[in-house]
Write an enzyme that holds these catalytic residues in place. Structure first.
Site, PDB file in Angstrom:
ATOM      1  CB  SER A 141     -11.443   5.110  92.301  1.00 32.58           C
ATOM      2  OG  SER A 141     -11.310   3.701  92.390  1.00 32.58           O
ATOM      3  CE1 TYR A 154      -7.565   4.850  88.001  1.00 35.27           C
ATOM      4  CE2 TYR A 154      -7.998   3.233  89.719  1.00 35.27           C
ATOM      5  CZ  TYR A 154      -8.462   4.158  88.786  1.00 35.27           C
ATOM      6  OH  TYR A 154      -9.819   4.391  88.663  1.00 35.27           O
TER       7      TYR A 154
END
Ligand code: NDP
Ligand code: 8X3
Length: 253
Positions: A141, A154
């Site tokens: 990501s 995260y």
């Protein structure tokens, strides 16, 4: 030769779009996830639309025993035909400051995004090695390249995916196995609904005022990378909405 792609998290978003993209292009599939009703329906739809084989395996990537049982349950003929592993299953849960974080949210992200990816890789890489070639895609990501407010655990989990992609590439180079880290920016899937624990209006507001990526953008990109000539590997690919310049800088109308 029959060729199979093994996809985790195929019940929605990027994983489902990858299953459709590879299926459309004649690849056989092993699709996985926890929502068995969705898996079964997708498998039936793809088999009849594209005359391919599509096997569904329902398991939670966090449960080590279930991951290895599922991989072992595949017929030998399929194990020896897996050419691509797409490590896509993952999630964010919550977006608060670190000192208010819920331990359960942290565990879910670390257990899924890092440990789950490792279990699946450990189970499937031996099949790729036996086959003498292969390609692993890890869904990283932009959160694995940068850190943003409230992203803490995260972001850490996706930085781990980034590091594991580099490590896999080194450890598997002698086996002819390609490793690609895919690092998308904001994409509208079920991701934000999960992150905000079912609050649809907060989830929707993430994408207000700009055009986010959609799952098909990621599927087409992965398919493109997977179909380069055998001597070419794209190691790391950051893919953003045009209106997103970094993890936190957006051009919003
Ligand atoms: P979705 O929520 O739409 O899909 C996530 C998929 O992961 C689902 O199929 C879900 O299946 C599966 N999954 C989640 N937890 C588990 C588990 N414990 N065991 C097995 N499968 C699991 O999100 P996206 O498609 O957007 O996300 C896919 C990947 O891309 C994730 O790793 C995410 O972090 C990453 N990503 C997403 C971005 C975005 O903006 N959308 C941007 C950058 C990266 P099920 O619930 O049936 O188990
Ligand atoms: C998902 C993208 O920016 O929400 O990985 O972290 S972001």
């Amino acid at each position: 030769m029959e060729k199979y792609v093994f996809i985790t998290g195929a019940t929605s978003g990027f994983g489902e779009a990858c299953a459709k993209e590879f299926g459309k292009n004649g690849w056989n599939l092993v699709i996985t996830g926890r929502r068995n009703d969705r898996l079964k329906k997708l498998a039936e739809d793809l088999k009849s639309a594209y005359s391919i084989d599509c096997i569904s395996l329902c398991f939670d990537v966090r449960v080590e025993e279930d991951v290895f049982k599922a991989a072992e349950s595949l017929p030998e003929k399929i194990k020896s035909s897996i050419q691509i592993l797409i490590n896509n299953a993952g999630l964010a849960v919550g977006r608060g400051p670190i000192d208010e974080g819920l331990i359960d949210d942290w565990d879910r992200m670390i257990d899924t995004n890092i440990k789950g990816l490792l279990y699946v890789s450990r189970a499937i890489i031996p099949f790729l090695k036996t086959n003498g070639s292969g390609h692993i895609f890890n869904l990283g990501s932009i959160a694995g390249k940068e850190v943003y407010a409230g992203g803490n655990v995260y972001c850490a989990s996706k930085h781990a995916v980034d590091a594991l992609s580099k490590a896999m590439r080194i450890d598997l180079v002698n086996d002819g196995i390609k490793v690609t880290n895919i690092a998308p920016g904001a994409a509208e899937t079920e991701f934000s609904i999960v992150r905000f624990k079912g609050d649809d209006s907060v989830a929707k507001s993430v994408y207000d005022g700009f055009s986010p990526l959609v799952a098909q953008d990621i599927a087409e990109t992965i398919y493109f990378v997977a179909t380069r000539p055998s001597h070419v590997t794209i190691n790391d690919l950051t893919i953003m909405p045009t209106a997103q310049a970094s993890a936190t800088v957006f051009h919003k109308a």
